[in-house]
Design a protein around this motif. Structure first.
Motif, PDB file in Angstrom:
ATOM      1  N   MET A   1       0.845  -1.179   0.000  1.00  0.00           N
ATOM      2  CA  MET A   1       0.000   0.000   0.000  1.00  0.00           C
ATOM      3  C   MET A   1       0.889   1.241   0.000  1.00  0.00           C
ATOM      4  N   HIS A   2       0.439   2.252  -0.756  1.00  0.00           N
ATOM      5  CA  HIS A   2       1.214   3.487  -0.865  1.00  0.00           C
ATOM      6  C   HIS A   2       0.307   4.677  -0.555  1.00  0.00           C
ATOM      7  N   ARG A   3       0.910   5.694   0.048  1.00  0.00           N
ATOM      8  CA  ARG A   3       0.175   6.905   0.419  1.00  0.00           C
ATOM      9  C   ARG A   3       0.144   7.889  -0.745  1.00  0.00           C
ATOM     10  N   LEU A   4      -1.038   8.389  -1.027  1.00  0.00           N
ATOM     11  CA  LEU A   4      -1.221   9.473  -1.994  1.00  0.00           C
ATOM     12  C   LEU A   4      -1.849  10.627  -1.233  1.00  0.00           C
ATOM     13  N   THR A   5      -1.205  11.788  -1.300  1.00  0.00           N
ATOM     14  CA  THR A   5      -1.722  12.981  -0.624  1.00  0.00           C
ATOM     15  C   THR A   5      -2.221  13.965  -1.663  1.00  0.00           C
ATOM     16  N   LEU A   6      -3.435  14.460  -1.465  1.00  0.00           N
ATOM     17  CA  LEU A   6      -4.026  15.471  -2.350  1.00  0.00           C
ATOM     18  C   LEU A   6      -3.937  16.824  -1.664  1.00  0.00           C
ATOM     19  N   GLN A   7      -3.317  17.766  -2.338  1.00  0.00           N
ATOM     20  CA  GLN A   7      -3.215  19.125  -1.825  1.00  0.00           C
ATOM     21  C   GLN A   7      -4.136  20.023  -2.641  1.00  0.00           C
ATOM     22  N   PRO A   8      -4.616  21.102  -2.165  1.00  0.00           N
ATOM     23  CA  PRO A   8      -4.354  21.695  -0.856  1.00  0.00           C
ATOM     24  C   PRO A   8      -5.232  21.129   0.258  1.00  0.00           C
ATOM     25  N   GLN A   9      -6.095  20.147  -0.072  1.00  0.00           N
ATOM     26  CA  GLN A   9      -7.021  19.603   0.922  1.00  0.00           C
ATOM     27  C   GLN A   9      -6.318  18.858   2.058  1.00  0.00           C
ATOM     28  N   GLY A  10      -5.118  18.342   1.789  1.00  0.00           N
ATOM     29  CA  GLY A  10      -4.418  17.544   2.796  1.00  0.00           C
ATOM     30  C   GLY A  10      -5.024  16.165   2.982  1.00  0.00           C
ATOM     31  N   ILE A  11      -5.775  15.694   1.997  1.00  0.00           N
ATOM     32  CA  ILE A  11      -6.396  14.371   2.072  1.00  0.00           C
ATOM     33  C   ILE A  11      -5.348  13.311   1.776  1.00  0.00           C
ATOM     34  N   GLU A  12      -5.274  12.307   2.637  1.00  0.00           N
ATOM     35  CA  GLU A  12      -4.370  11.176   2.415  1.00  0.00           C
ATOM     36  C   GLU A  12      -5.194   9.914   2.205  1.00  0.00           C
ATOM     37  N   VAL A  13      -4.825   9.163   1.179  1.00  0.00           N
ATOM     38  CA  VAL A  13      -5.449   7.865   0.924  1.00  0.00           C
ATOM     39  C   VAL A  13      -4.339   6.842   0.722  1.00  0.00           C
ATOM     40  N   TRP A  14      -4.659   5.613   0.981  1.00  0.00           N
ATOM     41  CA  TRP A  14      -3.713   4.512   0.775  1.00  0.00           C
ATOM     42  C   TRP A  14      -4.253   3.649  -0.351  1.00  0.00           C
ATOM     43  N   LEU A  15      -3.415   3.442  -1.364  1.00  0.00           N
ATOM     44  CA  LEU A  15      -3.811   2.640  -2.515  1.00  0.00           C
ATOM     45  C   LEU A  15      -2.851   1.471  -2.686  1.00  0.00           C
ATOM     46  N   ALA A  16      -3.339   0.402  -3.253  1.00  0.00           N
ATOM     47  CA  ALA A  16      -2.520  -0.784  -3.504  1.00  0.00           C
ATOM     48  C   ALA A  16      -1.413  -0.466  -4.509  1.00  0.00           C
ATOM     49  N   ASP A  17      -0.361  -1.268  -4.478  1.00  0.00           N
ATOM     50  CA  ASP A  17       0.750  -1.101  -5.417  1.00  0.00           C
ATOM     51  C   ASP A  17       0.226  -1.179  -6.847  1.00  0.00           C
ATOM     52  N   ARG A  18       0.627  -0.214  -7.675  1.00  0.00           N
ATOM     53  CA  ARG A  18       0.269  -0.097  -9.077  1.00  0.00           C
ATOM     54  C   ARG A  18      -1.211   0.225  -9.305  1.00  0.00           C
ATOM     55  N   ALA A  19      -1.878   0.729  -8.264  1.00  0.00           N
ATOM     56  CA  ALA A  19      -3.284   1.122  -8.412  1.00  0.00           C
ATOM     57  C   ALA A  19      -3.379   2.361  -9.288  1.00  0.00           C
ATOM     58  N   SER A  20      -4.433   2.428 -10.048  1.00  0.00           N
ATOM     59  CA  SER A  20      -4.734   3.604 -10.859  1.00  0.00           C
ATOM     60  C   SER A  20      -5.223   4.720  -9.938  1.00  0.00           C
ATOM     61  N   LEU A  21      -4.856   5.953 -10.260  1.00  0.00           N
ATOM     62  CA  LEU A  21      -5.348   7.071  -9.459  1.00  0.00           C
ATOM     63  C   LEU A  21      -6.854   7.256  -9.614  1.00  0.00           C
ATOM     64  N   MET A  22      -7.443   6.644 -10.626  1.00  0.00           N
ATOM     65  CA  MET A  22      -8.893   6.716 -10.786  1.00  0.00           C
ATOM     66  C   MET A  22      -9.628   6.052  -9.630  1.00  0.00           C
TER      67      MET A  22
END
Length: 100
Positions: free
Chosen positions: A1-22
């Motif tokens: 699992m990898h962390r993706l952070t969306l700015q400027p909202q500061g939202i963090e999500v964890w997605l599986a390895d090689r997951a699409s950002l969709m």
């Protein structure tokens, strides 16, 4: 699992390895996220600016780079979110619209 952070909202999500950002559409349940249009790299709705972790979103293919250039985003740090696969931590934000 990898962390993706969306700015400027500061939202963090964890997605599986090689997951699409969709997958953000499902993970965030309607929260302010990346706007996806065609989901095929042809509309430009999902242009993101990568703030950290650029190598962790896969390679920018020639067709994607050429399309981004026509949209006014020639710099490597801009990507089409629908074309990215997460392989490590990254921080992104929806790109500001250009005058193109």
């Amino acid at each position: 699992m990898h962390r993706l952070t969306l700015q400027p909202q500061g939202i963090e999500v964890w997605l599986a390895d090689r997951a699409s950002l969709m997958e953000l559409d499902f993970e965030l349940h309607g929260q302010d996220s990346i706007p996806f249009g065609c989901r095929a790299g042809a509309c430009g709705a999902c242009v993101i600016e990568v703030l950290e972790g650029l190598p962790n979103l896969g390679n920018r293919q020639a067709q994607e780079a050429a399309f981004l250039d026509t949209l006014g985003y020639p710099d490597e740090r801009f990507r089409l979110a629908c074309q990215c696969r997460l392989t490590g931590a990254a921080t992104v934000r929806v790109a500001a619209r250009t005058g193109s």
